[in-house]
Design a protein around this motif. Structure first.
Motif, PDB file in Angstrom:
ATOM      1  N   LEU A  13     -72.617   9.783  90.594  1.00 56.54           N
ATOM      2  CA  LEU A  13     -72.587   8.460  89.960  1.00 56.54           C
ATOM      3  C   LEU A  13     -71.341   7.679  90.371  1.00 56.54           C
ATOM      4  CD1 LEU A  13     -73.863   9.251  86.343  1.00 56.54           C
ATOM      5  CD2 LEU A  13     -75.038   7.907  88.077  1.00 56.54           C
ATOM      6  N   GLY A  32     -73.344  15.690  89.332  1.00 55.70           N
ATOM      7  CA  GLY A  32     -74.077  14.473  88.992  1.00 55.70           C
ATOM      8  C   GLY A  32     -73.133  13.335  88.647  1.00 55.70           C
ATOM      9  N   GLU A  33     -72.060  13.656  87.884  1.00 52.45           N
ATOM     10  CA  GLU A  33     -71.058  12.637  87.571  1.00 52.45           C
ATOM     11  C   GLU A  33     -70.346  12.169  88.841  1.00 52.45           C
ATOM     12  OE1 GLU A  33     -68.521  14.450  84.734  1.00 52.45           O
ATOM     13  OE2 GLU A  33     -70.038  14.543  83.153  1.00 52.45           O
ATOM     14  N   SER A  69     -73.571  22.389  82.822  1.00 55.69           N
ATOM     15  CA  SER A  69     -72.404  22.163  83.669  1.00 55.69           C
ATOM     16  C   SER A  69     -72.252  23.288  84.682  1.00 55.69           C
ATOM     17  CB  SER A  69     -71.134  22.075  82.810  1.00 55.69           C
ATOM     18  OG  SER A  69     -70.852  23.328  82.206  1.00 55.69           O
ATOM     19  N   HIS A 123     -79.400  13.816  90.813  1.00 59.25           N
ATOM     20  CA  HIS A 123     -80.559  14.517  90.271  1.00 59.25           C
ATOM     21  C   HIS A 123     -80.167  15.546  89.215  1.00 59.25           C
ATOM     22  CE1 HIS A 123     -83.203  12.743  93.265  1.00 59.25           C
ATOM     23  NE2 HIS A 123     -82.299  13.026  94.190  1.00 59.25           N
ATOM     24  N   ARG A 124     -78.889  15.680  88.922  1.00 52.69           N
ATOM     25  CA  ARG A 124     -78.451  16.675  87.946  1.00 52.69           C
ATOM     26  C   ARG A 124     -77.465  16.035  86.976  1.00 52.69           C
ATOM     27  NH1 ARG A 124     -79.798  21.834  89.232  1.00 52.69           N
ATOM     28  NH2 ARG A 124     -80.684  22.143  91.315  1.00 52.69           N
ATOM     29  N   HIS A 125     -77.442  16.605  85.778  1.00 56.56           N
ATOM     30  CA  HIS A 125     -76.540  16.106  84.739  1.00 56.56           C
ATOM     31  C   HIS A 125     -75.374  17.083  84.571  1.00 56.56           C
ATOM     32  CE1 HIS A 125     -79.520  13.063  83.714  1.00 56.56           C
ATOM     33  NE2 HIS A 125     -80.438  14.020  83.682  1.00 56.56           N
ATOM     34  N   ASP A 126     -74.610  17.249  85.637  1.00 56.45           N
ATOM     35  CA  ASP A 126     -73.445  18.115  85.593  1.00 56.45           C
ATOM     36  C   ASP A 126     -72.292  17.408  86.293  1.00 56.45           C
ATOM     37  OD1 ASP A 126     -74.176  18.247  88.236  1.00 56.45           O
ATOM     38  OD2 ASP A 126     -74.876  20.319  88.172  1.00 56.45           O
TER      39      ASP A 126
END
Length: 497
Positions: free
Chosen positions: A237, A233-234, A2, A227-230
């Motif tokens: 989405l 990224g949310e 995060s 490209h990121r899960h932070d």
């Protein structure tokens, strides 16, 4: 990872790394200016570390020699005592020099490789001189000197000389380079952390900004790929979902506009045809084409039927508009379905018999099933479906059959006819407004083309589904579902699904 954790690690790195660099800088400055390396040496020189606790520090030895110069100066002339004291100093990487009247009377063997005469300070008679240094053959030394006069008024100097460690030599030699390197390291560290945070935060935000500008210009034919899960990224989405829904909304709006234009065109066609017919028959009466009372009555009957058809079309369009805008009220109640459909069949039998068409149940046993529905709206659905079947049916041997099937939550009502059927390519459009399977839009056979659209709206408001299956030349089957109600339940409240 995060953004909160990234920022936390970045802040920690920005605090710890400068502290480490500052510590190294302070240590190097200490080496360069004061030459205090004993602590470092105790960690680096393991041999010295094992023996340092067993020997006296050179400071203590130097202090002892100073005391001896005051109370027992003869000791400083004892060669054996000086050699012993010198060995103690040698264990601390130091050596002893005794000078009298500018002549060295004792020189430590530890210092033999070097010549100190021209580097030693002159006798000043000022007591102790500490922590001064000098350089011989690119080697740095510390020295401590104590000057005094003996009883014979000789100028005596006690000098302790200590090697400067390699670390101290490097610190002195490359001090400026070390400082520049440390400053450069801090700049590089800050630059790397800034670049990392820029790639992980600013770059995705810039991409979202560009996507926003494209949407602002009306361009929705792209995709935002996170490209990121932070958190960003949310956000990407959510932004992509918004873009997708906005695109769907605009496509629906375009389709609505297209349908509106088609609706206006179709309404104009459907109204123009009877109006032109009425106009022609009235003109015939006025010009005396219909001379006899029988002809005039025939013309008036045709005019009446055309006006009646126009009134029905306008009424259906008005109802469809209210259903489409969800402004038509629904009054849901508890209805026993079998008896309700039985009443509808009886109501239609006499009228359909005159047309040579039969209507009735198909293998249906009498049963008690309760549903929630609006009686009047459901009656319109059944009438629209049946009369739509009648329009496309051979009147000589037409037959309409109904039956029900039951599931855990819904009742399915099936209405079948033996008409000419519907083309396969027309089936997906059956429930569209003003659509006719007969593309000639012959109102004598095709009706207004809005009855099944009304039925679709009504069943949807009941929380059910409606669909059609057909095979050309073998008839059509229309089915729809209604929500089932247990017999123990009371009357359903008047609300919309």
């Amino acid at each position: 990872m995060s953004i909160r954790i990234k920022l936390l690690l970045s802040y920690i790195a920005m605090i710890i790394i400068p502290i480490i660099f500052c510590g190294i800088t302070v240590m190097l400055i200490s080496f360069a200016l004061f030459g205090d390396n004993r602590i470092i040496r105790s960690f680096i020189d393991t041999d010295h570390q094992t023996t340092v606790s067993n020997v006296e520090d050179e400071d203590d030895i130097f202090s002892r020699l100073k005391i001896l110069s005051s109370y027992t100066p003869k000791k400083l002339e004892d060669t054996a005592f000086l050699a012993k004291t010198d060995r103690e100093l040698n264990e601390n990487q130091a050596g002893l020099l005794i000078r009298r009247n500018e002549q060295l009377i004792y020189v430590s063997p530890y210092l033999d490789p070097y010549s100190f005469e021209k580097f030693l300070p002159p006798f000043e008679g000022k007591g102790q001189i500490e922590n001064l240094d000098f350089k011989i053959q690119d080697v740095y030394f510390y020295y401590k000197q104590f000057d005094y006069y003996d009883a014979n008024h000789n100028a005596i100097s006690i000098i302790v000389i200590e090697h400067i460690s390699p670390i101290e030599e490097l610190a002195r030699k490359y001090f400026l380079l070390f400082v520049i390197t440390l400053v450069f390291g801090l700049i590089v560290t800050n630059g790397m952390m800034t670049y990392y945070m820029s790639r992980s935060i600013i770059k995705p935000l810039r991409s979202l900004k560009l996507a926003t500008e494209r949407i602002q210009k009306g361009d929705l034919d792209f995709q935002v790929i996170p490209h990121r899960h932070d958190e960003i990224g949310e956000l990407s989405l959510s932004f992509e979902e918004m873009r997708s829904r906005l695109k769907e909304s605009l496509e629906v709006q375009v389709q609505y506009e297209r349908n509106r234009k088609e609706l206006l065109s179709n309404i104009s066609h459907d109204l123009r045809t009877p109006i032109m017919a009425i106009k022609g028959y009235i003109q015939g009466i006025k010009e005396g084409v219909a001379r006899t009372p029988e002809q005039q009555n025939k013309y008036l009957t045709i005019i009446y039927n055309k006006v009646f058809d126009m009134d029905q079309l306008i009424h259906e369009l008005f109802l469809f508009s209210k259903l489409d805008l969800k402004e038509e009220p629904f009054h849901f109640e508890r209805v026993e379905l079998y008896q309700y459909l039985e009443d509808c069949i009886e109501e239609l039998q006499l009228e359909l018999q005159d047309k040579g068409i039969t209507i009735g149940w198909e293998d249906q046993q009498k049963t008690t099933i309760f549903v929630t529905c609006d009686r009047e709206k459901l009656r319109r659905v059944i009438m629209n479906v049946i009369w739509n079947s009648v329009k496309y049916m051979d009147k000589a041997a037409g037959a309409i059959r109904m039956h029900m099937t039951e599931s855990s939550e819904y009742i399915t009502i099936v209405i079948k006819d033996n008409g000419k059927g519907i083309e396969a390519e027309a089936l997906p459009h059956i429930f569209e407004r003003l659509y006719r399977a007969d593309h000639s839009r012959n109102s004598q056979t095709g009706g207004s083309g809005i009855g099944l659209s009304i039925a679709h709206h009504i069943i949807s408001q009941h929380g059910g589904k409606i669909w059609v299956t057909s095979e050309k030349g073998k008839g059509t089957t229309l089915s729809f579902t209604l929500r089932k109600m247990d017999q123990e339940e009371g009357e359903y409240s008047c609300q919309k699904f």
